[in-house]
Design a protein around this motif. Structure first.
Motif, PDB file in Angstrom:
ATOM      1  N   ALA A 168       0.766  -1.296  -0.103  1.00 13.46           N
ATOM      2  CA  ALA A 168      -0.195  -0.066  -0.170  1.00 13.46           C
ATOM      3  C   ALA A 168       0.977   1.262   0.082  1.00 13.46           C
ATOM      4  N   VAL A 169       2.132   1.412   0.561  1.00 19.34           N
ATOM      5  CA  VAL A 169       3.021   2.304   0.868  1.00 19.34           C
ATOM      6  C   VAL A 169       3.474   2.636  -0.539  1.00 19.34           C
ATOM      7  N   PHE A 170       3.727   1.515  -1.352  1.00 19.08           N
ATOM      8  CA  PHE A 170       4.205   1.677  -2.980  1.00 19.08           C
ATOM      9  C   PHE A 170       2.981   2.071  -3.641  1.00 19.08           C
ATOM     10  N   GLU A 171       2.064   1.578  -3.613  1.00 17.28           N
ATOM     11  CA  GLU A 171       0.862   1.799  -4.468  1.00 17.28           C
ATOM     12  C   GLU A 171       0.386   3.384  -4.361  1.00 17.28           C
ATOM     13  N   ARG A 172       0.680   3.880  -3.138  1.00 18.64           N
ATOM     14  CA  ARG A 172      -0.094   5.365  -2.945  1.00 18.64           C
ATOM     15  C   ARG A 172       0.939   6.129  -3.685  1.00 18.64           C
ATOM     16  N   LYS A 173       2.269   5.844  -3.542  1.00 15.51           N
ATOM     17  CA  LYS A 173       3.267   7.005  -4.086  1.00 15.51           C
ATOM     18  C   LYS A 173       3.020   6.916  -5.667  1.00 15.51           C
ATOM     19  N   ILE A 174       2.960   5.474  -6.194  1.00 14.48           N
ATOM     20  CA  ILE A 174       3.016   5.440  -7.772  1.00 14.48           C
ATOM     21  C   ILE A 174       1.817   5.886  -8.244  1.00 14.48           C
ATOM     22  N   ALA A 175       0.717   5.571  -7.588  1.00 11.39           N
ATOM     23  CA  ALA A 175      -0.824   6.226  -8.154  1.00 11.39           C
ATOM     24  C   ALA A 175      -0.911   7.638  -8.303  1.00 11.39           C
ATOM     25  N   SER A 176      -0.377   8.415  -7.451  1.00 10.15           N
ATOM     26  CA  SER A 176      -0.531   9.892  -7.897  1.00 10.15           C
ATOM     27  C   SER A 176       0.317  10.146  -9.190  1.00 10.15           C
ATOM     28  N   PHE A 177       1.657   9.610  -9.346  1.00  3.35           N
ATOM     29  CA  PHE A 177       2.286   9.947 -10.549  1.00  3.35           C
ATOM     30  C   PHE A 177       1.670   9.321 -11.862  1.00  3.35           C
ATOM     31  N   GLN A 178       1.133   8.109 -11.611  1.00  6.55           N
ATOM     32  CA  GLN A 178       0.387   7.647 -12.631  1.00  6.55           C
ATOM     33  C   GLN A 178      -0.778   8.266 -13.128  1.00  6.55           C
ATOM     34  N   ASN A 179      -1.459   8.877 -12.201  1.00  2.81           N
ATOM     35  CA  ASN A 179      -2.485   9.964 -12.715  1.00  2.81           C
ATOM     36  C   ASN A 179      -2.225  11.035 -13.600  1.00  2.81           C
ATOM     37  N   MET A 180      -0.963  11.696 -13.041  1.00  3.07           N
ATOM     38  CA  MET A 180      -0.309  12.629 -13.987  1.00  3.07           C
ATOM     39  C   MET A 180       0.045  12.239 -15.321  1.00  3.07           C
ATOM     40  N   LEU A 181       0.644  11.229 -15.394  1.00  2.00           N
ATOM     41  CA  LEU A 181       1.142  10.556 -16.845  1.00  2.00           C
ATOM     42  C   LEU A 181      -0.141  10.299 -17.772  1.00  2.00           C
ATOM     43  N   GLN A 182      -1.016   9.833 -16.924  1.00  2.00           N
ATOM     44  CA  GLN A 182      -2.179   9.236 -17.722  1.00  2.00           C
ATOM     45  C   GLN A 182      -3.061  10.492 -18.459  1.00  2.00           C
ATOM     46  N   ASN A 183      -3.146  11.555 -17.338  1.00  2.00           N
ATOM     47  CA  ASN A 183      -3.613  12.794 -17.969  1.00  2.00           C
ATOM     48  C   ASN A 183      -2.967  13.502 -19.046  1.00  2.00           C
ATOM     49  N   ILE A 184      -1.560  13.512 -19.088  1.00  2.00           N
ATOM     50  CA  ILE A 184      -0.839  13.798 -20.289  1.00  2.00           C
ATOM     51  C   ILE A 184      -1.113  12.953 -21.385  1.00  2.00           C
ATOM     52  N   GLY A 185      -1.126  11.631 -21.268  1.00  2.00           N
ATOM     53  CA  GLY A 185      -1.152  10.739 -22.242  1.00  2.00           C
ATOM     54  C   GLY A 185      -2.118  10.713 -23.013  1.00  2.00           C
ATOM     55  N   ASN A 186      -3.400  10.980 -22.460  1.00  2.00           N
ATOM     56  CA  ASN A 186      -4.548  11.178 -22.947  1.00  2.00           C
ATOM     57  C   ASN A 186      -5.207  12.428 -23.391  1.00  2.00           C
ATOM     58  N   ASP A 187      -4.467  13.437 -23.551  1.00  2.00           N
ATOM     59  CA  ASP A 187      -4.582  14.449 -24.062  1.00  2.00           C
ATOM     60  C   ASP A 187      -4.389  14.752 -25.336  1.00  2.00           C
ATOM     61  N   GLU A 188      -5.622  14.708 -26.236  1.00  2.00           N
ATOM     62  CA  GLU A 188      -5.740  14.589 -27.637  1.00  2.00           C
ATOM     63  C   GLU A 188      -4.922  15.781 -28.412  1.00  2.00           C
TER      64      GLU A 188
ATOM     65  N   LYS B 128       3.862  15.330 -25.683  1.00  2.00           N
ATOM     66  CA  LYS B 128       3.561  14.637 -24.382  1.00  2.00           C
ATOM     67  C   LYS B 128       4.903  13.989 -23.768  1.00  2.00           C
ATOM     68  N   LEU B 129       5.744  13.626 -24.411  1.00  2.00           N
ATOM     69  CA  LEU B 129       6.832  13.071 -23.816  1.00  2.00           C
ATOM     70  C   LEU B 129       7.827  14.247 -23.061  1.00  2.00           C
ATOM     71  N   GLN B 130       7.840  15.169 -23.868  1.00  2.00           N
ATOM     72  CA  GLN B 130       8.558  16.371 -23.086  1.00  2.00           C
ATOM     73  C   GLN B 130       7.776  16.587 -21.776  1.00  2.00           C
ATOM     74  N   MET B 131       6.338  16.675 -21.775  1.00  2.00           N
ATOM     75  CA  MET B 131       5.669  17.110 -20.462  1.00  2.00           C
ATOM     76  C   MET B 131       5.917  16.080 -19.305  1.00  2.00           C
ATOM     77  N   CYS B 132       6.069  14.530 -19.838  1.00  2.00           N
ATOM     78  CA  CYS B 132       6.091  13.677 -18.975  1.00  2.00           C
ATOM     79  C   CYS B 132       7.465  13.702 -18.364  1.00  2.00           C
ATOM     80  N   ILE B 133       8.611  13.965 -19.150  1.00  2.00           N
ATOM     81  CA  ILE B 133       9.880  14.128 -18.800  1.00  2.00           C
ATOM     82  C   ILE B 133       9.885  15.358 -17.613  1.00  2.00           C
ATOM     83  N   ASP B 134       9.345  16.164 -17.861  1.00  2.00           N
ATOM     84  CA  ASP B 134       9.415  17.384 -16.986  1.00  2.00           C
ATOM     85  C   ASP B 134       8.751  16.834 -15.613  1.00  2.00           C
ATOM     86  N   THR B 135       7.505  16.172 -15.684  1.00  2.00           N
ATOM     87  CA  THR B 135       6.990  15.778 -14.458  1.00  2.00           C
ATOM     88  C   THR B 135       7.572  14.712 -13.767  1.00  2.00           C
TER      89      THR B 135
END
Length: 215
Positions: A57-77, A84-91
């Motif tokens: 749960a410790v790992f999942e909590r940390k990873i989930a918040s970052f995953q949401n950021m990446l998914q929002n970037i990846g889903n931006d049409e 997208k890659l540049q923004m993901c690198i920044d994040t």
């Protein structure tokens, strides 16, 4: 889950993250964590079931918040794969912190020397964000923004490997760079912008089709 329960659960996870990073999975106990968190064993077991459940749960909590950021970037049409890659690198690089609890936890528990079901579960959790990057690379190839002959896996390894060298080999990185990478001011004002610029410049030359190199 109401706010009080959510706050209590987050408090337990904060304490668990610190203890696991200090003494490792094997050295920690649910009794120690419950005592430090000021909760009884019944509550800890109710939320997490076991020490392994708490650890994951410790790992999942940390990873989930970052995953949401990446998914929002990846889903931006409205953005190209390169944007997208540049923004993901920044994040991703913005999250580089040396010697914090979670980084010590990863260094301690996820290594090539550790095997077994728990290590495999941790690797699977960490792979979630790797795969978010991979989706963007695949999209770039499919849309013609990236060259078709790129090695996607090695490009991803370049991004994560650069970050991990700074985070996991801080003494070596400090010697190489001539600055203390654990110094927050240096990290935020100088090193993070430098890493971002390096990765984007390197990947731009490698990934983009010749007619796109002016981007």
């Amino acid at each position: 889950m109401d706010k009080e329960k959510s706050d209590k659960k987050d408090h337990i996870l904060d304490v668990a993250e610190r203890i696991f990073s200090d003494v490792g999975f094997d050295g920690a106990s649910t009794r120690l964590i419950s005592g430090e968190a000021g909760v009884n064993m019944a509550m800890l077991n109710y939320y997490f079931g076991s020490k392994e459940g708490l650890f994951l749960a410790v790992f999942e909590r940390k990873i989930a918040s970052f995953q949401n950021m990446l998914q929002n970037i990846g889903n931006d049409e409205n953005m190209s794969a390169w944007d997208k890659l540049q923004m993901c690198i920044d994040t991703f690089i913005n999250k580089v912190v040396v010697n914090n609890c979670f980084q010590r936890l990863i260094t301690r528990e996820v290594s090539i020397n550790k095997t077994g079901p728990l290590s495999e579960k941790l690797t699977d959790i960490l792979m979630v964000n790797v795969l978010e990057f991979k989706k963007i690379f695949v999209e770039g190839v499919a849309t013609g923004v990236f060259r078709k002959d790129i090695d996607i896996e090695m490009a991803i390894a370049t991004i994560f490997g650069t970050k991990n060298y700074i985070s996991n080999s801080s003494q070596l990185a400090s010697k190489l760079l001539g600055n203390d990478v654990s110094d927050i001011k240096y990290m935020d004002e100088e090193l993070k912008p430098r890493i971002k610029n390096y990765l984007k410049t390197l990947l731009k030359v490698y990934l983009l089709n010749d007619n796109d190199n002016s981007k």
